[in-house]
Design a protein around this motif. Sequence first.
Motif, PDB file in Angstrom:
ATOM      1  N   LEU A   1      38.595   3.785 -17.626  1.00 40.09           N
ATOM      2  CA  LEU A   1      37.756   4.733 -16.902  1.00 40.09           C
ATOM      3  C   LEU A   1      37.169   4.143 -15.626  1.00 40.09           C
ATOM      4  CD1 LEU A   1      35.834   6.719 -19.657  1.00 40.09           C
ATOM      5  CD2 LEU A   1      37.939   7.296 -18.451  1.00 40.09           C
ATOM      6  N   LYS A   2      36.785   2.879 -15.666  1.00 36.76           N
ATOM      7  CA  LYS A   2      36.196   2.246 -14.481  1.00 36.76           C
ATOM      8  C   LYS A   2      37.176   2.268 -13.311  1.00 36.76           C
ATOM      9  CE  LYS A   2      33.716  -1.898 -13.072  1.00 36.76           C
ATOM     10  NZ  LYS A   2      33.166  -3.169 -13.518  1.00 36.76           N
TER      11      LYS A   2
ATOM     12  N   ARG B   1      31.702   7.425 -14.533  1.00 36.37           N
ATOM     13  CA  ARG B   1      32.171   7.686 -15.902  1.00 36.37           C
ATOM     14  C   ARG B   1      31.676   9.045 -16.372  1.00 36.37           C
ATOM     15  NH1 ARG B   1      33.538   3.615 -19.730  1.00 36.37           N
ATOM     16  NH2 ARG B   1      32.367   4.792 -21.258  1.00 36.37           N
TER      17      ARG B   1
END
Length: 66
Positions: free
Chosen positions: A8-9, A19
């Motif tokens: 996700l980062k 996020r």
Amino acid sequence: MSDRPLPLKEAGKRIAASRAKLYDLSSKGLIEMRRIGGRTYILESEIQRILRDAPVVHTKRSTHAA
């Protein structure tokens, strides 16, 4: 198009989203997330689709010299 899973980062960096925004997009059905081994990923092809489908922005150029 690559289907490499992005954490996700990294996915967020590619589309300038937090996020929380990624989870919001997912809850609205606008992006698919994958859960692998307790971690959440977004496929690179999903990021490319979001960028491709994003609205095109047209800007006006200033006629004044700086």
